[in-house]
Design an enzyme around this catalytic site. Structure first.
Site, PDB file in Angstrom:
ATOM      1  N   ILE A  83       6.162  -7.763  10.680  1.00  0.00           N
ATOM      2  CA  ILE A  83       7.665  -7.378  10.785  1.00  0.00           C
ATOM      3  C   ILE A  83       7.597  -7.164  12.529  1.00  0.00           C
ATOM      4  O   ILE A  83       8.926  -6.740  12.988  1.00  0.00           O
ATOM      5  CB  ILE A  83       7.956  -5.872  10.114  1.00  0.00           C
ATOM      6  CG1 ILE A  83       6.791  -4.864  10.561  1.00  0.00           C
ATOM      7  CG2 ILE A  83       8.091  -6.048   8.602  1.00  0.00           C
ATOM      8  CD1 ILE A  83       7.373  -3.507   9.983  1.00  0.00           C
ATOM      9  N   TYR A  93       2.677   7.220  18.394  1.00  0.00           N
ATOM     10  CA  TYR A  93       3.266   6.985  17.099  1.00  0.00           C
ATOM     11  C   TYR A  93       4.509   7.974  16.805  1.00  0.00           C
ATOM     12  O   TYR A  93       5.522   7.507  16.386  1.00  0.00           O
ATOM     13  CB  TYR A  93       1.890   7.341  15.950  1.00  0.00           C
ATOM     14  CG  TYR A  93       2.615   7.597  14.413  1.00  0.00           C
ATOM     15  CD1 TYR A  93       2.628   6.320  13.845  1.00  0.00           C
ATOM     16  CD2 TYR A  93       2.833   8.618  13.967  1.00  0.00           C
ATOM     17  CE1 TYR A  93       3.033   6.382  12.388  1.00  0.00           C
ATOM     18  CE2 TYR A  93       3.259   8.790  12.668  1.00  0.00           C
ATOM     19  CZ  TYR A  93       3.258   7.767  11.752  1.00  0.00           C
ATOM     20  OH  TYR A  93       3.837   7.848  10.559  1.00  0.00           O
ATOM     21  N   SER A  99       0.840  -1.135   0.175  1.00  0.00           N
ATOM     22  CA  SER A  99       0.082  -0.035   0.022  1.00  0.00           C
ATOM     23  C   SER A  99       0.841   1.274  -0.104  1.00  0.00           C
ATOM     24  O   SER A  99       2.098   0.916   0.459  1.00  0.00           O
ATOM     25  CB  SER A  99      -0.880  -0.015   1.351  1.00  0.00           C
ATOM     26  OG  SER A  99      -1.599   1.050   1.358  1.00  0.00           O
TER      27      SER A  99
HETATM   28  N1  LIG Z   1       0.931   8.970   4.536  1.00  0.00           N
HETATM   29  C1  LIG Z   1       1.192   9.792   5.409  1.00  0.00           C
HETATM   30  O1  LIG Z   1       1.040  10.990   5.037  1.00  0.00           O
HETATM   31  C2  LIG Z   1       2.701   9.379   6.029  1.00  0.00           C
HETATM   32  C3  LIG Z   1       3.197  10.644   6.898  1.00  0.00           C
HETATM   33  C4  LIG Z   1       4.447  10.360   7.602  1.00  0.00           C
HETATM   34  C5  LIG Z   1       4.822   9.252   7.798  1.00  0.00           C
HETATM   35  N2  LIG Z   1       4.395   8.026   6.843  1.00  0.00           N
HETATM   36  C6  LIG Z   1       5.095   6.888   7.028  1.00  0.00           C
HETATM   37  O2  LIG Z   1       5.283   6.252   5.717  1.00  0.00           O
HETATM   38  C7  LIG Z   1       5.261   4.793   5.783  1.00  0.00           C
HETATM   39  C8  LIG Z   1       4.163   4.257   4.736  1.00  0.00           C
HETATM   40  O3  LIG Z   1       2.858   4.693   5.249  1.00  0.00           O
HETATM   41  P1  LIG Z   1       1.787   4.906   4.272  1.00  0.00           P
HETATM   42  O4  LIG Z   1       1.122   6.066   4.245  1.00  0.00           O
HETATM   43  O5  LIG Z   1       2.089   4.462   2.873  1.00  0.00           O
HETATM   44  O6  LIG Z   1       0.668   3.805   4.992  1.00  0.00           O
HETATM   45  P2  LIG Z   1      -0.218   2.641   4.408  1.00  0.00           P
HETATM   46  O7  LIG Z   1      -1.134   2.438   5.521  1.00  0.00           O
HETATM   47  O8  LIG Z   1      -0.659   2.735   2.925  1.00  0.00           O
HETATM   48  O9  LIG Z   1       0.812   1.318   4.332  1.00  0.00           O
HETATM   49  C9  LIG Z   1       1.570   0.553   5.406  1.00  0.00           C
HETATM   50  C10 LIG Z   1       1.709  -0.574   4.856  1.00  0.00           C
HETATM   51  O10 LIG Z   1       2.348  -1.067   5.924  1.00  0.00           O
HETATM   52  C11 LIG Z   1       1.813  -2.613   6.119  1.00  0.00           C
HETATM   53  N3  LIG Z   1       1.928  -3.106   7.652  1.00  0.00           N
HETATM   54  C12 LIG Z   1       1.417  -2.790   8.628  1.00  0.00           C
HETATM   55  N4  LIG Z   1       1.911  -3.338   9.748  1.00  0.00           N
HETATM   56  C13 LIG Z   1       2.745  -4.431   9.270  1.00  0.00           C
HETATM   57  C14 LIG Z   1       3.224  -5.300   9.958  1.00  0.00           C
HETATM   58  N5  LIG Z   1       3.112  -5.597  11.122  1.00  0.00           N
HETATM   59  N6  LIG Z   1       4.134  -6.139   9.119  1.00  0.00           N
HETATM   60  C15 LIG Z   1       4.264  -5.779   7.888  1.00  0.00           C
HETATM   61  N7  LIG Z   1       3.665  -4.808   7.113  1.00  0.00           N
HETATM   62  C16 LIG Z   1       2.830  -4.086   7.900  1.00  0.00           C
HETATM   63  C17 LIG Z   1       0.356  -2.333   5.988  1.00  0.00           C
HETATM   64  O11 LIG Z   1      -0.407  -3.689   5.748  1.00  0.00           O
HETATM   65  C18 LIG Z   1       0.406  -1.417   4.673  1.00  0.00           C
HETATM   66  O12 LIG Z   1       0.496  -2.115   3.502  1.00  0.00           O
HETATM   67  C19 LIG Z   1       4.901   4.562   7.230  1.00  0.00           C
HETATM   68  O13 LIG Z   1       6.199   4.277   8.011  1.00  0.00           O
HETATM   69  C20 LIG Z   1       4.338   5.930   8.032  1.00  0.00           C
HETATM   70  O14 LIG Z   1       4.451   5.845   9.166  1.00  0.00           O
HETATM   71  C21 LIG Z   1       3.337   8.280   6.095  1.00  0.00           C
END
Ligand SMILES: NC(=O)c1ccc[n+]([C@@H]2O[C@H](COP(=O)([O-])OP(=O)(O)OC[C@H]3O[C@@H](n4cnc5c(N)ncnc54)[C@H](O)[C@@H]3O)[C@@H](O)[C@H]2O)c1
Length: 256
Positions: A70, A162, A24
């Protein structure tokens, strides 16, 4: 495979990359760009169907989908060892997977705290350690740990615990950068701002999304690919002298 001219300069052709969170959002976009750049991608996620769908969308061969939680450190170690053995090398680790539930401070119980720490922070520590060992024999490696602006300025919209995990990622990145630098391995942090993914929209209303958007100088949320490109830059030959750095892909959010 034939690599697009603009991507060939990244030096990613033939590299072997593990990408977590590849079902995702930002992880999926990063896995797609790496695969299009000629890397062999091991796409990992707890969402088995989602990560299989990601890999099914790649062109070229040699990619794999791995269903993995993970938070399970033995499974993380086994994944790195299996990859290095099967591919004969490991060049890149993108630590992207994480979880976020927007909860008031009083609502965060011990189980929730532990889950956030284990999935978001502990996993990155042990994956960095295992990947570093697998990269050392070739004296080349790139590790990118995905944090968040919340790790620098604190949590908002119910993301207090978080934010603590995301602050820890920045410190572990710097420590691993010092340890692994002499082995030709760079370790950097990517700090996304508001990127339009399922996680960003979790627990948000139209009003809170608008409040978040209004703080972004570029005036909009980022696309997953816009953020993923910054991770791929850090994983490429172009970033050969960048380590221990925090790169924000946030439309200028941190300036506010
Ligand atoms: N989207 C934002 O605005 C934003 C902002 C700051 C930081 N981030 C960081 O960016 C990264 C990606 O986030 P995103 O927005 O694409 O989120 P998302 O929810 O679209 O994707 C996260 C993915 O991690 C997977 N995941 C969750 N728990 C897991 C586990 N225990 N083992 C394996 N996989 C697991 C989920 O199934 C998902 O596919 C994250 O580290 C998030 O904290 C995102």
């Amino acid at each position: 495979m034939t690599v697009e001219p603009s991507l060939s300069r990244l030096g990613l052709d033939g590299r072997v990359a593990i990408v977590t969170g590849a079902a995702s959002g930002i992880g999926k976009a990063a896995a797609e760009i790496l695969a299009a750049s000629g890397a062999r991608v091991v796409a990992c996620d707890i969402d088995a169907d989602g990560v299989r769908a990601t890999v099914a969308g790649f062109t070229g061969s040699g990619h794999r989908a791995e269903a993995i939680d993970i938070a399970d450190i033995a499974a993380c170690d086994a994944l790195v060892q299996r990859t290095a053995k099967r591919e004969g090398r490991l060049d890149i680790l993108l630590n992207i997977a994480a979880v976020l539930r927007r909860l008031d401070v009083e609502e965060v119980d011990e189980a929730e705290w532990d889950r956030l720490m284990n999935v978001n922070l502990r996993s990155q520590y042990f994956l960095c350690r295992a990947a570093g060992e697998a990269m050392k024999p070739r004296c080349w490696g790139r590790i990118v740990n995905v944090s968040s602006g919340a790790g620098l300025v604190g949590g908002f919209f119910g993301a207090t615990a978080y934010a603590v995990t995301k602050a820890g990622i920045m410190t572990l990145t710097k420590s691993f950068a010092k340890d692994l630098g002499p082995h030709g391995i760079t370790v950097n942090t990517l700090s996304p701002g508001a990127i339009d993914t399922p996680m960003q929209r979790t627990g948000m209303t139209k009003e809170t999304l608008e409040a978040a958007r209004s703080r972004i100088p570029i005036g909009r949320m980022g696309l997953p690919a816009e953020c993923a490109r910054a991770a791929v830059f850090l994983a490429s030959d172009l970033a050969s002298y960048v380590t221990g750095h925090i790169l924000a892909a946030d439309g200028g959010f941190l300036m506010r």
